[in-house]
Scaffold this motif. Structure first.
Motif, PDB file in Angstrom:
ATOM      1  N   MET A   1      37.852  25.344 -59.586  1.00  0.00           N
ATOM      2  CA  MET A   1      36.512  25.491 -60.100  1.00  0.00           C
ATOM      3  C   MET A   1      35.519  26.564 -59.336  1.00  0.00           C
ATOM      4  O   MET A   1      35.834  26.636 -58.199  1.00  0.00           O
ATOM      5  CB  MET A   1      35.602  24.107 -60.129  1.00  0.00           C
ATOM      6  CG  MET A   1      33.977  24.263 -60.724  1.00  0.00           C
ATOM      7  SD  MET A   1      33.572  22.670 -60.693  1.00  0.00           S
ATOM      8  CE  MET A   1      33.404  22.068 -58.961  1.00  0.00           C
ATOM      9  N   GLN A   2      34.933  27.316 -60.052  1.00  0.00           N
ATOM     10  CA  GLN A   2      34.224  28.471 -59.188  1.00  0.00           C
ATOM     11  C   GLN A   2      33.102  27.834 -58.284  1.00  0.00           C
ATOM     12  O   GLN A   2      32.506  26.834 -58.395  1.00  0.00           O
ATOM     13  CB  GLN A   2      33.632  29.620 -60.130  1.00  0.00           C
ATOM     14  CG  GLN A   2      32.536  28.946 -61.130  1.00  0.00           C
ATOM     15  CD  GLN A   2      32.195  30.136 -62.117  1.00  0.00           C
ATOM     16  OE1 GLN A   2      32.369  29.913 -63.161  1.00  0.00           O
ATOM     17  NE2 GLN A   2      31.130  30.821 -61.702  1.00  0.00           N
ATOM     18  N   LYS A   3      32.872  28.494 -57.247  1.00  0.00           N
ATOM     19  CA  LYS A   3      31.879  28.083 -56.299  1.00  0.00           C
ATOM     20  C   LYS A   3      30.628  27.616 -57.040  1.00  0.00           C
ATOM     21  O   LYS A   3      29.866  26.530 -56.642  1.00  0.00           O
ATOM     22  CB  LYS A   3      31.417  29.209 -55.216  1.00  0.00           C
ATOM     23  CG  LYS A   3      30.897  28.689 -54.118  1.00  0.00           C
ATOM     24  CD  LYS A   3      30.441  29.766 -52.869  1.00  0.00           C
ATOM     25  CE  LYS A   3      29.674  29.242 -51.838  1.00  0.00           C
ATOM     26  NZ  LYS A   3      29.377  30.363 -50.986  1.00  0.00           N
ATOM     27  N   PRO A   5      29.430  27.061 -60.670  1.00  0.00           N
ATOM     28  CA  PRO A   5      29.900  26.926 -62.152  1.00  0.00           C
ATOM     29  C   PRO A   5      28.453  26.880 -62.884  1.00  0.00           C
ATOM     30  O   PRO A   5      27.559  26.730 -62.412  1.00  0.00           O
ATOM     31  CB  PRO A   5      30.321  25.589 -62.210  1.00  0.00           C
ATOM     32  CG  PRO A   5      29.966  24.759 -61.089  1.00  0.00           C
ATOM     33  CD  PRO A   5      29.909  25.799 -59.885  1.00  0.00           C
ATOM     34  N   TYR A  32      19.364  26.483 -57.284  1.00  0.00           N
ATOM     35  CA  TYR A  32      20.878  26.959 -57.682  1.00  0.00           C
ATOM     36  C   TYR A  32      20.887  28.314 -58.429  1.00  0.00           C
ATOM     37  O   TYR A  32      20.140  28.572 -59.526  1.00  0.00           O
ATOM     38  CB  TYR A  32      21.311  25.712 -58.826  1.00  0.00           C
ATOM     39  CG  TYR A  32      22.539  25.682 -58.978  1.00  0.00           C
ATOM     40  CD1 TYR A  32      23.748  25.379 -58.211  1.00  0.00           C
ATOM     41  CD2 TYR A  32      23.119  26.326 -60.298  1.00  0.00           C
ATOM     42  CE1 TYR A  32      24.989  25.522 -58.624  1.00  0.00           C
ATOM     43  CE2 TYR A  32      24.317  26.445 -60.557  1.00  0.00           C
ATOM     44  CZ  TYR A  32      25.301  25.961 -59.813  1.00  0.00           C
ATOM     45  OH  TYR A  32      26.776  26.100 -60.164  1.00  0.00           O
ATOM     46  N   TYR A  88      28.525  22.775 -67.532  1.00  0.00           N
ATOM     47  CA  TYR A  88      27.539  21.744 -67.600  1.00  0.00           C
ATOM     48  C   TYR A  88      26.473  21.773 -68.213  1.00  0.00           C
ATOM     49  O   TYR A  88      25.813  23.075 -68.255  1.00  0.00           O
ATOM     50  CB  TYR A  88      27.256  21.383 -66.102  1.00  0.00           C
ATOM     51  CG  TYR A  88      28.310  21.055 -65.060  1.00  0.00           C
ATOM     52  CD1 TYR A  88      29.117  19.888 -65.317  1.00  0.00           C
ATOM     53  CD2 TYR A  88      28.620  21.917 -64.149  1.00  0.00           C
ATOM     54  CE1 TYR A  88      30.159  19.586 -64.123  1.00  0.00           C
ATOM     55  CE2 TYR A  88      29.772  21.757 -63.489  1.00  0.00           C
ATOM     56  CZ  TYR A  88      30.489  20.523 -63.333  1.00  0.00           C
ATOM     57  OH  TYR A  88      31.519  20.443 -62.375  1.00  0.00           O
ATOM     58  N   VAL A 107      25.045  19.437 -59.286  1.00  0.00           N
ATOM     59  CA  VAL A 107      26.416  20.140 -59.142  1.00  0.00           C
ATOM     60  C   VAL A 107      27.098  19.737 -57.935  1.00  0.00           C
ATOM     61  O   VAL A 107      28.307  19.532 -57.872  1.00  0.00           O
ATOM     62  CB  VAL A 107      26.125  21.521 -59.140  1.00  0.00           C
ATOM     63  CG1 VAL A 107      27.597  22.345 -59.062  1.00  0.00           C
ATOM     64  CG2 VAL A 107      25.563  22.116 -60.542  1.00  0.00           C
ATOM     65  N   GLU A 108      26.331  19.500 -56.952  1.00  0.00           N
ATOM     66  CA  GLU A 108      27.048  18.942 -55.441  1.00  0.00           C
ATOM     67  C   GLU A 108      27.645  17.908 -55.803  1.00  0.00           C
ATOM     68  O   GLU A 108      28.691  17.490 -55.208  1.00  0.00           O
ATOM     69  CB  GLU A 108      25.722  19.192 -54.691  1.00  0.00           C
ATOM     70  CG  GLU A 108      25.629  20.309 -53.981  1.00  0.00           C
ATOM     71  CD  GLU A 108      24.328  20.382 -53.149  1.00  0.00           C
ATOM     72  OE1 GLU A 108      24.250  21.211 -52.327  1.00  0.00           O
ATOM     73  OE2 GLU A 108      23.892  18.994 -52.928  1.00  0.00           O
ATOM     74  N   THR A 111      30.855  18.243 -57.561  1.00  0.00           N
ATOM     75  CA  THR A 111      31.783  18.795 -56.659  1.00  0.00           C
ATOM     76  C   THR A 111      32.430  17.664 -55.900  1.00  0.00           C
ATOM     77  O   THR A 111      33.709  17.774 -55.548  1.00  0.00           O
ATOM     78  CB  THR A 111      31.221  19.976 -56.128  1.00  0.00           C
ATOM     79  OG1 THR A 111      30.593  20.791 -56.985  1.00  0.00           O
ATOM     80  CG2 THR A 111      32.222  20.765 -55.358  1.00  0.00           C
ATOM     81  N   ASN A 112      31.601  16.999 -55.252  1.00  0.00           N
ATOM     82  CA  ASN A 112      31.971  16.171 -54.023  1.00  0.00           C
ATOM     83  C   ASN A 112      32.468  14.446 -54.368  1.00  0.00           C
ATOM     84  O   ASN A 112      32.512  13.667 -53.720  1.00  0.00           O
ATOM     85  CB  ASN A 112      30.822  16.100 -53.038  1.00  0.00           C
ATOM     86  CG  ASN A 112      30.592  17.430 -52.393  1.00  0.00           C
ATOM     87  OD1 ASN A 112      31.534  18.226 -52.319  1.00  0.00           O
ATOM     88  ND2 ASN A 112      29.367  17.938 -52.339  1.00  0.00           N
ATOM     89  N   LYS A 169      29.023  17.057 -68.428  1.00  0.00           N
ATOM     90  CA  LYS A 169      29.895  17.801 -68.402  1.00  0.00           C
ATOM     91  C   LYS A 169      30.261  18.354 -69.947  1.00  0.00           C
ATOM     92  O   LYS A 169      30.398  17.611 -70.656  1.00  0.00           O
ATOM     93  CB  LYS A 169      31.164  17.358 -67.692  1.00  0.00           C
ATOM     94  CG  LYS A 169      32.353  18.330 -67.029  1.00  0.00           C
ATOM     95  CD  LYS A 169      33.396  17.700 -66.422  1.00  0.00           C
ATOM     96  CE  LYS A 169      34.291  18.874 -65.848  1.00  0.00           C
ATOM     97  NZ  LYS A 169      35.059  18.048 -64.869  1.00  0.00           N
TER      98      LYS A 169
END
Length: 292
Positions: A1-3, A5, A32, A88, A107-108, A111-112, A169
């Motif tokens: 996934m890009q930094k 998205p 963002y 998203y 988004v964080e 990602t996490n 998503k």
């Protein structure tokens, strides 16, 4: 996934001339960096479209889709979503506002997250009125918003999801299908279908502000002898029918019975007695499934 998205924010306007600029600016002011904004107006009969066109003079790269006829929220969102390119999606009503770090935090979380099959994240919100006056916090400590497999929470109404502070998503829409265009409201049906297959994660922060107006959709659920109210109740019945099919356990059937009891009060108050009868029949069907 890009930094970073791409996130597609679909802002739907219907007679929101007084609030649309605040909603749109809240998207542009996000911390963002990678956001695609799509505006669509559902054939407003006020000055919403002109307000949007005036705003677009300074933002010519933003896509605007004005409906020639009123299609309703579900069709309007689906039409815009077909043009969206993001990984998203955020569904933003034009009278609501995203706080500055809303999309960044969402988004964080994606990602996490510890959840491998995470389909939706949601946070807390503030409720405010037409004059920007604070009303209350949505989750005020009594509710217990859950993470993980929250299907039972969704169908039982033990805790409601804040749709305004949600990010979905794109894969979820592609897997379970987009909004059901036969329904008068969209969020519960999507949460039901998505939570059966995907994990959800709660972000314990206020991420957005939702405006409570006298003509808001939620106010129509209790209106008496009203056609819009009847359509809303019929949509609820349709969702209940889907839930009964999706349920896998006696516990889940007991959970939907709890929600049916809550909805029954609204049906009776609005004097929609045909829907009351239909709901009773569905409740009997669900009750039988708790025995076997």
């Amino acid at each position: 996934m890009q930094k970073f998205p791409l996130v597609s924010v679909i802002c739907i306007s219907y007679n929101h001339q007084d609030y649309i600029v605040s909603a749109l600016n809240s998207v542009l002011n996000q911390s963002y960096p990678n956001i695609e904004l799509i505006i669509t107006d559902d054939c407003s009969n006020d000055s919403s479209q002109q307000v949007i066109k005036d705003w677009l003079i300074n933002h010519p790269d933003v896509l605007f889709i004005p409906n020639e006829v009123n299609l309703g929220n579900t069709k309007t969102f689906n039409n815009a979503a077909k043009k969206a390119r993001g990984e998203y999606f955020v569904d933003l009503a034009a009278d609501d506002v995203l706080l500055k770090d809303c999309i960044k935090r969402q988004v964080e979380t994606f990602t996490n997250s510890k959840f491998k099959k995470l389909g939706l994240v949601y946070g807390n919100i503030e409720l405010f009125d037409e004059n920007d006056k604070f009303i209350s916090i949505y989750y005020n400590g009594k509710e217990k918003p859950e993470s993980g497999d929250i299907y039972e929470m969704v169908i039982s109404r033990s805790t409601k999801i804040c749709s305004i502070a949600s990010m979905v998503k794109k894969e979820v829409f592609e897997t379970v299908g987009f909004y059901d265009e036969n329904l008068a409201y969209e969020d519960l049906d999507l949460w039901v279908r998505a939570s059966r297959l995907y994990n959800f994660e709660y972000i314990p922060e206020v991420l957005a502000k939702k405006r409570e107006l006298p003509n808001s959709l939620s106010a129509h659920f209790l209106k008496r002898n009203n056609e819009k109210s009847k359509h809303l109740h019929q949509s609820t019945l349709t969702i209940f029918e889907k839930i009964i099919v999706l349920n896998k356990t006696k516990r889940e059937h007991k959970a939907i019975l709890k929600r049916m009891t809550f909805e029954m009060h609204k049906f009776i108050y609005s004097r929609n007695f045909r829907s009351v009868l239909k709901l009773l029949l569905l409740a009997i069907k669900a009750k039988k499934k708790t025995y076997f």
